[in-house]
Design a protein around this motif. Sequence first.
Motif, short mmCIF file in Angstrom:
data_model
loop_
_atom_site.label_atom_id
_atom_site.label_comp_id
_atom_site.label_asym_id
_atom_site.label_seq_id
_atom_site.Cartn_x
_atom_site.Cartn_y
_atom_site.Cartn_z
N MET A 1 -1.21 22.93 -8.17
CA MET A 1 -0.34 22.62 -8.36
C MET A 1 0.29 23.54 -9.35
O MET A 1 1.37 23.67 -9.55
N LEU A 2 0.61 25.16 -9.45
CA LEU A 2 1.32 26.20 -9.52
C LEU A 2 2.35 26.33 -8.34
O LEU A 2 3.18 26.03 -9.18
N ILE A 3 1.94 26.05 -7.76
CA ILE A 3 3.41 26.10 -5.97
C ILE A 3 3.65 25.38 -6.20
O ILE A 3 4.96 25.47 -6.05
N ALA A 4 2.85 23.62 -6.06
CA ALA A 4 4.27 22.46 -6.40
C ALA A 4 5.01 22.89 -7.75
O ALA A 4 6.16 22.43 -7.47
N LEU A 5 4.72 23.12 -9.02
CA LEU A 5 5.62 22.95 -10.21
C LEU A 5 6.41 24.32 -9.73
O LEU A 5 7.78 24.08 -9.79
N SER A 6 6.36 25.25 -8.94
CA SER A 6 7.51 26.22 -8.81
C SER A 6 8.23 25.27 -7.60
O SER A 6 9.55 26.13 -7.46
N VAL A 7 8.34 25.09 -6.31
CA VAL A 7 8.61 23.98 -5.87
C VAL A 7 9.38 23.45 -6.36
O VAL A 7 10.68 23.45 -5.96
N LEU A 8 8.89 22.75 -6.80
CA LEU A 8 10.27 21.90 -8.02
C LEU A 8 10.80 22.46 -8.76
O LEU A 8 12.31 21.97 -9.18
N TRP A 9 10.17 23.27 -9.20
CA TRP A 9 11.25 23.57 -10.46
C TRP A 9 12.70 24.97 -9.86
O TRP A 9 13.55 24.96 -10.04
N ALA A 223 7.78 17.62 -12.54
CA ALA A 223 7.02 19.06 -12.49
C ALA A 223 6.31 19.25 -14.54
O ALA A 223 5.76 19.83 -14.28
N TYR A 224 6.52 18.25 -15.58
CA TYR A 224 6.32 17.99 -16.78
C TYR A 224 5.17 17.69 -16.81
O TYR A 224 4.18 18.04 -17.38
N VAL A 225 4.55 16.24 -15.61
CA VAL A 225 3.38 16.38 -15.60
C VAL A 225 2.83 17.23 -14.95
O VAL A 225 1.13 17.38 -15.73
N LEU A 226 2.66 17.82 -14.60
CA LEU A 226 2.51 19.07 -13.94
C LEU A 226 1.88 20.02 -14.77
O LEU A 226 1.07 20.86 -15.06
N TYR A 227 3.06 20.37 -15.49
CA TYR A 227 3.26 21.43 -16.64
C TYR A 227 2.19 21.21 -17.95
O TYR A 227 1.16 22.25 -17.57
N ASN A 238 -1.92 31.63 -17.31
CA ASN A 238 -2.18 31.13 -16.19
C ASN A 238 -0.45 30.17 -15.91
O ASN A 238 -0.65 30.08 -14.48
N LEU A 239 -0.44 29.23 -16.62
CA LEU A 239 0.65 28.37 -16.44
C LEU A 239 2.00 28.59 -16.21
O LEU A 239 3.05 28.55 -15.55
N LEU A 240 2.40 30.23 -17.38
CA LEU A 240 3.49 30.44 -16.82
C LEU A 240 3.78 31.70 -15.92
O LEU A 240 4.95 32.62 -15.84
N LEU A 241 3.23 32.30 -15.56
CA LEU A 241 3.34 32.59 -14.47
C LEU A 241 3.33 31.80 -12.83
O LEU A 241 4.91 32.20 -11.77
N LEU A 277 -0.61 38.29 -9.44
CA LEU A 277 -1.38 36.93 -9.86
C LEU A 277 -2.46 37.16 -9.10
O LEU A 277 -2.98 36.32 -10.22
N ALA A 278 -3.78 37.39 -8.73
CA ALA A 278 -4.87 37.88 -8.50
C ALA A 278 -4.77 38.42 -10.04
O ALA A 278 -6.43 38.19 -9.85
#
Length: 288
Positions: A1-9, A223-227, A238-241, A277-278
């Motif tokens: 989900m984090l990767i998907a959000l980064s692509v959208l943003w 994006a905000y649904v994922l957020y 973790n979210l704001l990474l 991130l790790a």
Amino acid sequence: MLIALSVLWGGSFFFVGVAVREVPPLSLVLARVGIAALALWVMLALTGMRMPRQPGLWAAFLGMGLLNNALPFALIVWGQQHIASGLAAILNATTPLFTVLVAHLLTADERLTPAKAAGVVMGLLGVAVMLGAELLGGLGAGLAAQLACLGAALSYAFAGVFGRRFRRMGVPPLASAAGQVTASSLILLPLALLVDQPWALAMPGPASWAALLGLGLLSTALAYVLYFRILAVAGATNLLLVTFLVPVSAIWLGALVLGERLEARHFAGMALIGAGLALIDGRLLRRR
């Protein structure tokens, strides 16, 4: 989900780049959150979901809309009028650093650890390497604009911690996203009318309308649904990474869609971000 959000943003930079040629900044931001609000309310109706009615819920939405949209969007738009977008991106990538500190001070379950601190520093270094040392040449010039971008990052950090309350209130991610962008629209509407006077502007062309729809529907509504989903299951830190990953996504999209060339520094920066991130996630260290 984090990767998907980064692509959208990450894709939002493309949409903004197209629309801003014909639409003033505040009107653009209002269109972005307004289109997203309409789409999310339609989704609420189609899914049969009702907006929860807890006391104080809309006050919380207004607080979230101010911290997560209206204030940081306005600061970044103003800042980018005076400094390079690359430098603004590096300053925006300080969001996880602020989030780690804010979460440590204001929460009981997202405490600062040496691994988290090292991970944030490594991630920031990765963003700087990936975007290129020449982008730091303007550091020190336009001090007020740089402080505005840092203020936006700090506002995002407070928003991430503030938004944790929606899970405690039992508000689903779709309803949280709809409430936030609706509140943001109400905050931004008088500002856009006062500053931009959109009734006096020329009608945007088809490309700008398409970009606004992509910005509102994909880079904001979805994006905000994922957020809010990530915030509920993984916490604010973790979210704001995602702000580390947004430049990665933007550069990859540029390479895949626009044919831009990837250089060694891009891969080096991505590797540093991955290591950061790790470290912040911590699971690999625990397994070791």
